[in-house]
Write a protein that holds these residues in place. Structure first.
Motif, PDB file in Angstrom:
ATOM      1  N   ALA A 175       1.763   7.702   1.948  1.00 60.15           N
ATOM      2  CA  ALA A 175       1.178   6.509   2.556  1.00 60.15           C
ATOM      3  C   ALA A 175       0.223   5.791   1.602  1.00 60.15           C
ATOM      4  CB  ALA A 175       0.437   6.890   3.836  1.00 60.15           C
ATOM      5  N   ILE A 176      -0.226   6.481   0.544  1.00 70.42           N
ATOM      6  CA  ILE A 176      -1.222   5.900  -0.373  1.00 70.42           C
ATOM      7  C   ILE A 176      -0.729   4.628  -1.064  1.00 70.42           C
ATOM      8  CG2 ILE A 176      -2.560   6.301  -2.488  1.00 70.42           C
ATOM      9  CD1 ILE A 176      -2.827   9.215  -1.644  1.00 70.42           C
ATOM     10  N   PRO A 177       0.449   4.642  -1.754  1.00 76.36           N
ATOM     11  CA  PRO A 177       0.889   3.403  -2.401  1.00 76.36           C
ATOM     12  C   PRO A 177       1.238   2.300  -1.398  1.00 76.36           C
ATOM     13  CG  PRO A 177       2.605   5.065  -2.508  1.00 76.36           C
ATOM     14  CD  PRO A 177       1.363   5.755  -2.021  1.00 76.36           C
ATOM     15  N   VAL A 178       1.657   2.688  -0.206  1.00 75.85           N
ATOM     16  CA  VAL A 178       1.995   1.698   0.821  1.00 75.85           C
ATOM     17  C   VAL A 178       0.731   0.974   1.276  1.00 75.85           C
ATOM     18  CG1 VAL A 178       3.028   1.322   3.093  1.00 75.85           C
ATOM     19  CG2 VAL A 178       3.964   3.073   1.576  1.00 75.85           C
ATOM     20  N   VAL A 179      -0.336   1.745   1.551  1.00 79.79           N
ATOM     21  CA  VAL A 179      -1.610   1.152   1.965  1.00 79.79           C
ATOM     22  C   VAL A 179      -2.203   0.323   0.822  1.00 79.79           C
ATOM     23  CG1 VAL A 179      -3.989   1.652   2.650  1.00 79.79           C
ATOM     24  CG2 VAL A 179      -2.099   2.941   3.666  1.00 79.79           C
ATOM     25  N   ALA A 180      -2.099   0.823  -0.413  1.00 81.05           N
ATOM     26  CA  ALA A 180      -2.635   0.095  -1.576  1.00 81.05           C
ATOM     27  C   ALA A 180      -1.924  -1.243  -1.760  1.00 81.05           C
ATOM     28  CB  ALA A 180      -2.490   0.943  -2.836  1.00 81.05           C
ATOM     29  N   LEU A 181      -0.605  -1.237  -1.584  1.00 79.99           N
ATOM     30  CA  LEU A 181       0.153  -2.486  -1.691  1.00 79.99           C
ATOM     31  C   LEU A 181      -0.278  -3.459  -0.601  1.00 79.99           C
ATOM     32  CD1 LEU A 181       2.440  -4.211  -2.876  1.00 79.99           C
ATOM     33  CD2 LEU A 181       4.039  -2.964  -1.400  1.00 79.99           C
ATOM     34  N   GLY A 182      -0.439  -2.957   0.616  1.00 83.64           N
ATOM     35  CA  GLY A 182      -0.886  -3.806   1.708  1.00 83.64           C
ATOM     36  C   GLY A 182      -2.268  -4.383   1.446  1.00 83.64           C
ATOM     37  N   PHE A 183      -3.171  -3.551   0.866  1.00 82.73           N
ATOM     38  CA  PHE A 183      -4.529  -4.015   0.554  1.00 82.73           C
ATOM     39  C   PHE A 183      -4.492  -5.170  -0.440  1.00 82.73           C
ATOM     40  CE2 PHE A 183      -8.464  -4.006  -1.853  1.00 82.73           C
ATOM     41  CZ  PHE A 183      -9.442  -3.857  -0.873  1.00 82.73           C
ATOM     42  N   ALA A 184      -3.703  -5.013  -1.505  1.00 84.92           N
ATOM     43  CA  ALA A 184      -3.601  -6.059  -2.533  1.00 84.92           C
ATOM     44  C   ALA A 184      -3.077  -7.361  -1.933  1.00 84.92           C
ATOM     45  CB  ALA A 184      -2.692  -5.595  -3.661  1.00 84.92           C
ATOM     46  N   ILE A 185      -2.075  -7.251  -1.074  1.00 89.70           N
ATOM     47  CA  ILE A 185      -1.511  -8.441  -0.440  1.00 89.70           C
ATOM     48  C   ILE A 185      -2.536  -9.083   0.492  1.00 89.70           C
ATOM     49  CG2 ILE A 185       0.323  -9.299   1.072  1.00 89.70           C
ATOM     50  CD1 ILE A 185       1.200  -8.418  -1.754  1.00 89.70           C
ATOM     51  N   GLY A 186      -3.336  -8.264   1.176  1.00 90.36           N
ATOM     52  CA  GLY A 186      -4.361  -8.799   2.066  1.00 90.36           C
ATOM     53  C   GLY A 186      -5.404  -9.617   1.319  1.00 90.36           C
ATOM     54  N   VAL A 187      -5.809  -9.138   0.142  1.00 93.73           N
ATOM     55  CA  VAL A 187      -6.767  -9.877  -0.683  1.00 93.73           C
ATOM     56  C   VAL A 187      -6.183 -11.227  -1.100  1.00 93.73           C
ATOM     57  CG1 VAL A 187      -8.021  -9.900  -2.878  1.00 93.73           C
ATOM     58  CG2 VAL A 187      -7.922  -7.800  -1.515  1.00 93.73           C
ATOM     59  N   LEU A 188      -4.932 -11.211  -1.551  1.00 91.51           N
ATOM     60  CA  LEU A 188      -4.279 -12.458  -1.975  1.00 91.51           C
ATOM     61  C   LEU A 188      -4.142 -13.430  -0.818  1.00 91.51           C
ATOM     62  CD1 LEU A 188      -1.438 -11.104  -4.312  1.00 91.51           C
ATOM     63  CD2 LEU A 188      -3.605 -12.146  -4.972  1.00 91.51           C
ATOM     64  N   THR A 189      -3.854 -12.920   0.376  1.00 93.46           N
ATOM     65  CA  THR A 189      -3.717 -13.776   1.550  1.00 93.46           C
ATOM     66  C   THR A 189      -5.011 -14.526   1.831  1.00 93.46           C
ATOM     67  OG1 THR A 189      -2.077 -12.292   2.548  1.00 93.46           O
ATOM     68  CG2 THR A 189      -3.203 -13.811   4.024  1.00 93.46           C
ATOM     69  N   SER A 190      -6.137 -13.840   1.728  1.00 89.61           N
ATOM     70  CA  SER A 190      -7.432 -14.452   2.028  1.00 89.61           C
ATOM     71  C   SER A 190      -7.882 -15.439   0.960  1.00 89.61           C
ATOM     72  CB  SER A 190      -8.499 -13.364   2.181  1.00 89.61           C
ATOM     73  OG  SER A 190      -8.155 -12.472   3.204  1.00 89.61           O
ATOM     74  N   VAL A 191      -7.674 -15.077  -0.298  1.00 91.84           N
ATOM     75  CA  VAL A 191      -8.196 -15.889  -1.405  1.00 91.84           C
ATOM     76  C   VAL A 191      -7.270 -17.049  -1.757  1.00 91.84           C
ATOM     77  CG1 VAL A 191      -8.908 -15.859  -3.826  1.00 91.84           C
ATOM     78  CG2 VAL A 191      -9.473 -13.937  -2.338  1.00 91.84           C
ATOM     79  N   MET A 192      -5.946 -16.810  -1.654  1.00 88.30           N
ATOM     80  CA  MET A 192      -4.982 -17.814  -2.102  1.00 88.30           C
ATOM     81  C   MET A 192      -4.204 -18.483  -0.978  1.00 88.30           C
ATOM     82  SD  MET A 192      -3.449 -15.709  -5.372  1.00 88.30           S
ATOM     83  CE  MET A 192      -2.394 -17.074  -5.898  1.00 88.30           C
ATOM     84  N   GLY A 193      -4.331 -17.978   0.242  1.00 86.49           N
ATOM     85  CA  GLY A 193      -3.586 -18.568   1.354  1.00 86.49           C
ATOM     86  C   GLY A 193      -2.109 -18.268   1.298  1.00 86.49           C
ATOM     87  N   VAL A 194      -1.736 -17.144   0.687  1.00 81.12           N
ATOM     88  CA  VAL A 194      -0.324 -16.775   0.559  1.00 81.12           C
ATOM     89  C   VAL A 194      -0.008 -15.610   1.478  1.00 81.12           C
ATOM     90  CG1 VAL A 194      -0.260 -17.520  -1.843  1.00 81.12           C
ATOM     91  CG2 VAL A 194      -0.752 -15.129  -1.319  1.00 81.12           C
ATOM     92  N   GLY A 195       1.272 -15.497   1.847  1.00 79.34           N
ATOM     93  CA  GLY A 195       1.684 -14.342   2.623  1.00 79.34           C
ATOM     94  C   GLY A 195       1.826 -13.119   1.736  1.00 79.34           C
ATOM     95  N   GLY A 196       2.140 -13.354   0.462  1.00 77.76           N
ATOM     96  CA  GLY A 196       2.258 -12.256  -0.497  1.00 77.76           C
ATOM     97  C   GLY A 196       3.636 -11.652  -0.585  1.00 77.76           C
ATOM     98  N   GLY A 197       4.591 -12.219   0.131  1.00 78.22           N
ATOM     99  CA  GLY A 197       5.946 -11.665   0.113  1.00 78.22           C
ATOM    100  C   GLY A 197       6.605 -11.719  -1.249  1.00 78.22           C
ATOM    101  N   PHE A 198       6.239 -12.711  -2.063  1.00 75.71           N
ATOM    102  CA  PHE A 198       6.852 -12.839  -3.388  1.00 75.71           C
ATOM    103  C   PHE A 198       6.423 -11.705  -4.310  1.00 75.71           C
ATOM    104  CE2 PHE A 198       2.823 -14.971  -3.667  1.00 75.71           C
ATOM    105  CZ  PHE A 198       2.375 -14.788  -4.963  1.00 75.71           C
ATOM    106  N   ILE A 199       5.352 -10.979  -3.943  1.00 80.12           N
ATOM    107  CA  ILE A 199       4.947  -9.783  -4.682  1.00 80.12           C
ATOM    108  C   ILE A 199       5.377  -8.529  -3.920  1.00 80.12           C
ATOM    109  CG2 ILE A 199       2.973  -8.427  -5.476  1.00 80.12           C
ATOM    110  CD1 ILE A 199       1.536 -10.981  -6.074  1.00 80.12           C
ATOM    111  N   MET A 200       5.216  -8.566  -2.610  1.00 77.43           N
ATOM    112  CA  MET A 200       5.517  -7.395  -1.803  1.00 77.43           C
ATOM    113  C   MET A 200       6.984  -6.993  -1.852  1.00 77.43           C
ATOM    114  SD  MET A 200       4.910  -6.689   2.271  1.00 77.43           S
ATOM    115  CE  MET A 200       3.399  -7.633   2.218  1.00 77.43           C
ATOM    116  N   VAL A 201       7.882  -7.971  -1.754  1.00 74.78           N
ATOM    117  CA  VAL A 201       9.319  -7.666  -1.737  1.00 74.78           C
ATOM    118  C   VAL A 201       9.764  -6.962  -3.023  1.00 74.78           C
ATOM    119  CG1 VAL A 201      11.630  -8.680  -1.699  1.00 74.78           C
ATOM    120  CG2 VAL A 201       9.915  -9.436  -0.050  1.00 74.78           C
ATOM    121  N   PRO A 202       9.461  -7.505  -4.228  1.00 72.90           N
ATOM    122  CA  PRO A 202       9.847  -6.781  -5.450  1.00 72.90           C
ATOM    123  C   PRO A 202       9.176  -5.413  -5.568  1.00 72.90           C
ATOM    124  CG  PRO A 202       9.292  -9.058  -5.960  1.00 72.90           C
ATOM    125  CD  PRO A 202       8.860  -8.816  -4.551  1.00 72.90           C
ATOM    126  N   ALA A 203       7.904  -5.321  -5.163  1.00 75.36           N
ATOM    127  CA  ALA A 203       7.185  -4.043  -5.264  1.00 75.36           C
ATOM    128  C   ALA A 203       7.813  -2.983  -4.364  1.00 75.36           C
ATOM    129  CB  ALA A 203       5.710  -4.236  -4.898  1.00 75.36           C
TER     130      ALA A 203
END
Length: 306
Positions: A175-203
């Motif tokens: 669960a560690i890399p899954v939660v870490a990936l979600g955390f990174a996407i959450g930061v990008l969502t707040s700061v950049m207004g993105v859903g983060g799918g363009f990073i999440m899907v390849p990852a």
């Protein structure tokens, strides 16, 4: 036909905004991304203040993601358990990101930071994706047989503790890399207004080795709740969500996403990745130009927020 946006404090052509929302919704359904990486720069290009574009763009992502996720749920290509673990990290990351967003706004560096971050992030991701997809298309043209690692193949990521079994995805993963990936996407969502799918899907595909058939739907599922949470907190803390603009974008985005899902089913994976990479690079290039070209208006007057 124009409509006044009360938070952005300007009038816009409603048909242009509807067109933006529909186009981004279409791309969201086709590629399995929230579309925020595109709608936020588009709004900025249309002279919407960046602080409003980021917060309201995240809201538009909710609508298009809901539409796409429902379609994938009906088709059985959405892993609820995996999406929930991603969501835990996403909510934590979004909370941290909103704090960073507020701090940058308070010191007057938010606009510059957003532009630079977009150029660096989109340029890097777009280049990597384009390189990989072109190689895949060349191999397909030569009819080469490529031995790929199986989903769930054990690498250093899969040797981490706190493993969970995700039956829908047919993998046994920490669960560690899954939660870490979600955390990174959450930061990008707040700061950049993105859903983060363009990073999440390849990852999810290349790093976590999650089967491609469930990646898109699961990505959209996580994006729904993280962007909804981000929108509510942005509205409460920064007062930067324009409800009129958000409503127009949401209506158009939902309609566009339904058609995007249908078109996406007809294209091969490498073709989809190549198209998405070109789109990401185009947005990055356009933003890079605005950073180096001398503006027509060297000075501007704005009213400070209280």
């Amino acid at each position: 036909m124009t409509v006044y946006l009360p938070i952005a404090e300007l009038s816009v052509n409603i048909f242009i905004i509807l067109g933006m929302g529909a186009a981004v919704g279409f791309l969201s359904g086709m590629f399995g991304v929230g579309g925020g990486f595109l709608i936020t720069p588009l709004l900025i290009f249309y002279n919407i203040p960046p602080v409003v574009a980021v917060a309201t763009g995240a809201n538009q992502v909710v609508a298009s993601s809901v539409s796409g996720a429902i379609t994938h749920f009906r088709r059985g290509t959405l892993d609820i358990k995996l999406g929930t673990v991603l969501l835990v990290g996403g909510l934590l990351g979004a909370t941290a990101g909103i704090w960073v967003f507020s701090w940058l706004r308070s010191i007057g560096q938010l606009d510059l930071f957003i532009a630079i971050l977009y150029v660096l992030l989109l340029g890097t991701v777009g280049t990597l994706m384009l390189n990989e997809s072109v190689r895949a298309m060349r191999r397909a043209a030569r009819q080469e047989q490529v031995t790929l690692k199986r989903p769930g193949h054990h690498s250093w990521v899969h040797r981490l503790p706190f493993k969970m079994r995700f039956k829908k995805s047919k993998i046994y993963l920490s669960a560690i890399p899954v939660v870490a990936l979600g955390f990174a996407i959450g930061v990008l969502t707040s700061v950049m207004g993105v859903g983060g799918g363009f990073i999440m899907v390849p990852a999810m595909i290349y790093l976590l080795r999650i089967p491609t058939n469930v990646v898109v739907g699961t990505s959209l599922f996580q994006i729904i709740f993280v962007t909804a949470y981000t929108t509510m907190v942005q509205a409460a803390t920064n007062y930067s969500v324009d409800i009129v603009l958000a409503t127009i974008l949401m209506v158009a985005g939902v309609i566009g996403a339904q058609y995007g899902v249908r078109v996406g089913q007809k294209l091969r994976g490498e073709q989809l990745r190549a198209l998405l990479a070109l789109l990401v690079l185009a947005v990055a290039l356009r933003l890079a130009v605005t950073l180096v070209v001398t503006p027509a208006d060297l000075y501007s007057v704005s009213v400070g927020s209280f």
